[in-house]
Design a protein around this motif. Structure first.
Motif, PDB file in Angstrom:
ATOM      1  N   ALA A 224       0.827  -1.207   0.000  1.00 29.97           N
ATOM      2  CA  ALA A 224       0.000   0.000   0.000  1.00 29.97           C
ATOM      3  C   ALA A 224       0.860   1.256   0.000  1.00 29.97           C
ATOM      4  O   ALA A 224       0.349   2.357  -0.180  1.00 29.97           O
ATOM      5  N   ASN A 225       2.166   1.102   0.192  1.00 30.42           N
ATOM      6  CA  ASN A 225       3.070   2.258   0.264  1.00 30.42           C
ATOM      7  C   ASN A 225       4.272   2.084  -0.658  1.00 30.42           C
ATOM      8  O   ASN A 225       5.422   2.037  -0.194  1.00 30.42           O
ATOM      9  N   PRO A 226       4.049   1.983  -1.955  1.00 34.68           N
ATOM     10  CA  PRO A 226       5.201   1.881  -2.857  1.00 34.68           C
ATOM     11  C   PRO A 226       6.002   3.174  -2.866  1.00 34.68           C
ATOM     12  O   PRO A 226       5.447   4.266  -2.720  1.00 34.68           O
ATOM     13  N   VAL A 227       7.302   3.044  -3.025  1.00 32.54           N
ATOM     14  CA  VAL A 227       8.184   4.212  -3.160  1.00 32.54           C
ATOM     15  C   VAL A 227       8.592   4.301  -4.622  1.00 32.54           C
ATOM     16  O   VAL A 227       9.385   3.502  -5.107  1.00 32.54           O
ATOM     17  N   TRP A 228       8.025   5.265  -5.326  1.00 32.13           N
ATOM     18  CA  TRP A 228       8.193   5.341  -6.774  1.00 32.13           C
ATOM     19  C   TRP A 228       9.539   5.949  -7.149  1.00 32.13           C
ATOM     20  O   TRP A 228       9.981   6.940  -6.545  1.00 32.13           O
ATOM     21  N   ILE A 229      10.178   5.349  -8.126  1.00 29.09           N
ATOM     22  CA  ILE A 229      11.398   5.914  -8.707  1.00 29.09           C
ATOM     23  C   ILE A 229      10.955   6.853  -9.827  1.00 29.09           C
ATOM     24  O   ILE A 229      10.622   6.426 -10.928  1.00 29.09           O
ATOM     25  N   THR A 230      10.940   8.135  -9.540  1.00 32.94           N
ATOM     26  CA  THR A 230      10.428   9.102 -10.519  1.00 32.94           C
ATOM     27  C   THR A 230      11.517   9.618 -11.457  1.00 32.94           C
ATOM     28  O   THR A 230      11.214  10.211 -12.495  1.00 32.94           O
ATOM     29  N   GLY A 231      12.768   9.420 -11.093  1.00 32.92           N
ATOM     30  CA  GLY A 231      13.871   9.833 -11.940  1.00 32.92           C
ATOM     31  C   GLY A 231      15.110   9.026 -11.626  1.00 32.92           C
ATOM     32  O   GLY A 231      15.360   8.703 -10.454  1.00 32.92           O
ATOM     33  N   PHE A 232      15.875   8.671 -12.667  1.00 35.13           N
ATOM     34  CA  PHE A 232      17.040   7.808 -12.475  1.00 35.13           C
ATOM     35  C   PHE A 232      18.024   8.124 -13.597  1.00 35.13           C
ATOM     36  O   PHE A 232      17.684   8.015 -14.773  1.00 35.13           O
ATOM     37  N   ALA A 233      19.233   8.528 -13.273  1.00 30.09           N
ATOM     38  CA  ALA A 233      20.209   8.857 -14.312  1.00 30.09           C
ATOM     39  C   ALA A 233      21.618   8.791 -13.749  1.00 30.09           C
ATOM     40  O   ALA A 233      21.829   8.941 -12.542  1.00 30.09           O
ATOM     41  N   HIS A 234      22.579   8.548 -14.631  1.00 24.86           N
ATOM     42  CA  HIS A 234      23.977   8.606 -14.199  1.00 24.86           C
ATOM     43  C   HIS A 234      24.830   9.182 -15.319  1.00 24.86           C
ATOM     44  O   HIS A 234      24.456   9.168 -16.488  1.00 24.86           O
ATOM     45  N   ARG A 327       7.906  13.123   1.467  1.00 23.80           N
ATOM     46  CA  ARG A 327       7.198  13.043   0.182  1.00 23.80           C
ATOM     47  C   ARG A 327       8.132  12.795  -0.996  1.00 23.80           C
ATOM     48  O   ARG A 327       7.801  12.060  -1.913  1.00 23.80           O
ATOM     49  N   ARG A 328       9.303  13.420  -0.982  1.00 22.77           N
ATOM     50  CA  ARG A 328      10.202  13.337  -2.140  1.00 22.77           C
ATOM     51  C   ARG A 328      11.648  13.379  -1.634  1.00 22.77           C
ATOM     52  O   ARG A 328      12.046  14.314  -0.953  1.00 22.77           O
ATOM     53  N   THR A 329      12.421  12.355  -1.968  1.00 20.56           N
ATOM     54  CA  THR A 329      13.792  12.266  -1.485  1.00 20.56           C
ATOM     55  C   THR A 329      14.736  11.989  -2.649  1.00 20.56           C
ATOM     56  O   THR A 329      14.322  11.635  -3.751  1.00 20.56           O
ATOM     57  N   LEU A 330      16.015  12.107  -2.352  1.00 18.01           N
ATOM     58  CA  LEU A 330      17.055  11.942  -3.363  1.00 18.01           C
ATOM     59  C   LEU A 330      18.105  10.981  -2.835  1.00 18.01           C
ATOM     60  O   LEU A 330      18.473  11.024  -1.658  1.00 18.01           O
ATOM     61  N   ALA A 331      18.604  10.122  -3.727  1.00 16.34           N
ATOM     62  CA  ALA A 331      19.713   9.230  -3.387  1.00 16.34           C
ATOM     63  C   ALA A 331      20.803   9.387  -4.441  1.00 16.34           C
ATOM     64  O   ALA A 331      20.521   9.566  -5.623  1.00 16.34           O
ATOM     65  N   HIS A 332      22.041   9.293  -3.983  1.00 12.34           N
ATOM     66  CA  HIS A 332      23.186   9.512  -4.865  1.00 12.34           C
ATOM     67  C   HIS A 332      24.223   8.415  -4.637  1.00 12.34           C
ATOM     68  O   HIS A 332      24.426   7.954  -3.508  1.00 12.34           O
ATOM     69  N   SER A 333      24.864   7.995  -5.726  1.00 10.95           N
ATOM     70  CA  SER A 333      25.971   7.049  -5.630  1.00 10.95           C
ATOM     71  C   SER A 333      27.103   7.521  -6.520  1.00 10.95           C
ATOM     72  O   SER A 333      26.872   8.223  -7.511  1.00 10.95           O
ATOM     73  N   THR A 334      28.317   7.137  -6.172  1.00 11.41           N
ATOM     74  CA  THR A 334      29.472   7.574  -6.953  1.00 11.41           C
ATOM     75  C   THR A 334      30.473   6.445  -7.101  1.00 11.41           C
ATOM     76  O   THR A 334      30.476   5.483  -6.328  1.00 11.41           O
ATOM     77  N   SER A 335      31.315   6.569  -8.107  1.00 13.78           N
ATOM     78  CA  SER A 335      32.363   5.586  -8.363  1.00 13.78           C
ATOM     79  C   SER A 335      33.526   6.297  -9.043  1.00 13.78           C
ATOM     80  O   SER A 335      33.342   7.323  -9.693  1.00 13.78           O
ATOM     81  N   GLY A 336      34.715   5.746  -8.880  1.00 12.93           N
ATOM     82  CA  GLY A 336      35.876   6.346  -9.506  1.00 12.93           C
ATOM     83  C   GLY A 336      36.502   7.418  -8.640  1.00 12.93           C
ATOM     84  O   GLY A 336      35.919   7.857  -7.638  1.00 12.93           O
ATOM     85  N   GLN A 341      32.271   9.260 -11.509  1.00 18.95           N
ATOM     86  CA  GLN A 341      30.987   8.808 -12.045  1.00 18.95           C
ATOM     87  C   GLN A 341      29.926   8.985 -10.971  1.00 18.95           C
ATOM     88  O   GLN A 341      30.163   8.646  -9.814  1.00 18.95           O
ATOM     89  N   ASN A 342      28.760   9.461 -11.364  1.00 17.81           N
ATOM     90  CA  ASN A 342      27.727   9.749 -10.372  1.00 17.81           C
ATOM     91  C   ASN A 342      26.342   9.349 -10.865  1.00 17.81           C
ATOM     92  O   ASN A 342      26.020   9.543 -12.034  1.00 17.81           O
ATOM     93  N   LEU A 343      25.577   8.795  -9.951  1.00 12.53           N
ATOM     94  CA  LEU A 343      24.215   8.323 -10.221  1.00 12.53           C
ATOM     95  C   LEU A 343      23.273   9.017  -9.255  1.00 12.53           C
ATOM     96  O   LEU A 343      23.604   9.185  -8.078  1.00 12.53           O
ATOM     97  N   VAL A 344      22.118   9.416  -9.766  1.00 14.09           N
ATOM     98  CA  VAL A 344      21.120  10.101  -8.940  1.00 14.09           C
ATOM     99  C   VAL A 344      19.750   9.452  -9.157  1.00 14.09           C
ATOM    100  O   VAL A 344      19.349   9.208 -10.296  1.00 14.09           O
TER     101      VAL A 344
END
Length: 352
Positions: A224-234, A327-336, A341-344
């Motif tokens: 009943a509480n899905p967390v939607w991925i509204t944007g994904f890019a690297h 309501r709206r959050t951001l997650a970030h990952s990096t490599s190198g 290299q960065n993913l959001v």
């Protein structure tokens, strides 16, 4: 784009050293994530894992990790020699094709098996950087010095980041390092690599993470509480430090724009900041103001399971929505080296 949501996840305790194999660590989190999502392994249509042979100390180490998912019934499987956040990105792309409903992404690493300062120079280019033996801490120190000399950060601000995040980590049951720290006391410590002190570095950590995602209708069916991925890019930049401006993170800004960070307010951000000086660089690249809580879980300065740290950021950003009402959050990952290299990922609650 096909709507895809995070419907379950699991983390291992983050520890300095574990006797468990990566396959066993992954077995625990795959089992936990499936239970959290209300599914069985048989319901998983696609799996993707992120790990590193250099960290594991053997070639094709990811093959044995498939045991954590289960060999039957047969299913589609993939692997990335990247953080588990990139494994989640591949799983998200795979669900966009529309023929599968449920996927899992995993990340695992046991950095305690060897000296990271010896391992990570091996991943540099073999002609210019690897022969120097420059490890991640040495290159991070170069970036920190560049920021200090430009007046973009101070050593006191860096110590403040360490004190704040590790204090926040006290409420995180998975954190490895937490507690109250005095900034003045931290600034009296010796340098590890000037201008970086021990508190400026993330700990060596063993751990794993797993995330379950599902397409729109299936996601709503499972929770009943899905967390939607509204944007994904690297996005990536050259690995050579001398051809880019270390005072900024251009690839993070590009990834953030492509993921739609600027399309609404961000209630909390989980950033893969392995070093204290990286927080202001990333916050500026993503346009995060002082009102946005950064790494309320403690972030990588509280636990840094290499090859899973970015996926943990996505879990913690999702937790802010499902468990804490954001309501709206951001997650970030990096490599190198030095944020190469960065993913959001941008996450949101509610219906979709």
């Amino acid at each position: 784009m096909e709507p895809v949501a995070i419907v379950g996840w699991a983390l291992t305790p983050m520890v300095r050293r574990t006797d468990k194999s990566e396959a066993r660590l992954l077995f625990d989190v795959v089992s936990g994530a499936c239970e959290d999502a209300g599914i069985t392994r048989a319901d998983v249509d696609f799996s993707c894992a992120g790990s590193c042979d250099y960290v594991a100390g053997q070639a094709f180490s990811f093959v044995q990790n498939i045991d954590a998912v289960g060999a039957w019934p047969p299913k589609r499987d993939s692997h990335v020699e990247m953080d588990g956040a990139w494994a989640l990105y591949e799983a998200w792309v795979r669900l966009q094709l529309g023929d599968l409903d449920v996927a899992i992404a995993m990340g695992s690493g046991r950095s305690s098996t060897a000296d990271p300062a010896t391992i990570y120079p091996m991943e540099m280019d073999p002609y210019y950087l690897a022969p120097l033996g420059a490890d991640a801490v040495s290159m991070a120190a170069l970036q920190a010095r560049t920021l200090l000399d430009a007046g973009l950060v101070t050593e006191r601000q860096m110590a403040g980041v360490a004190a704040r995040t590790r204090a926040d980590a006290r409420s995180n049951e998975y954190a490895q390092v937490s507690g109250e720290y005095d900034v003045d006391a931290l600034l009296k410590e010796d340098y590890v690599r000037a201008p970086l002190r021990r508190h400026d570095l993330s700990p060596i950590t063993d751990g794993a993470a797993c995330v379950v995602i599902a397409r729109g209708a299936k996601a709503r069916e499972l929770t009943a509480n899905p967390v939607w991925i509204t944007g994904f890019a690297h996005s990536a930049e050259p690995h050579q430090l001398g051809v880019r401006d270390l005072r900024v993170s251009t690839s993070t800004a590009r990834a953030g724009k492509a993921a739609g960070v600027d399309q609404g307010p961000i209630d909390a951000a989980e950033l893969q900041t392995a070093f204290t000086h990286e927080e202001p660089v990333l916050a500026a690249a993503l346009g995060l103001g002082p009102d946005v809580p950064i790494n309320p879980s403690g972030g990588p300065l509280a636990a840094n399971p290499v090859m899973a740290t970015g996926l943990v950021r996505i879990v913690e950003a999702a937790r802010q929505i499902r468990d804490n009402g954001k309501r709206r959050t951001l997650a970030h990952s990096t490599s190198g080296p030095c944020l190469q290299q960065n993913l959001v990922a941008v996450l949101a609650g509610g219906t979709k």
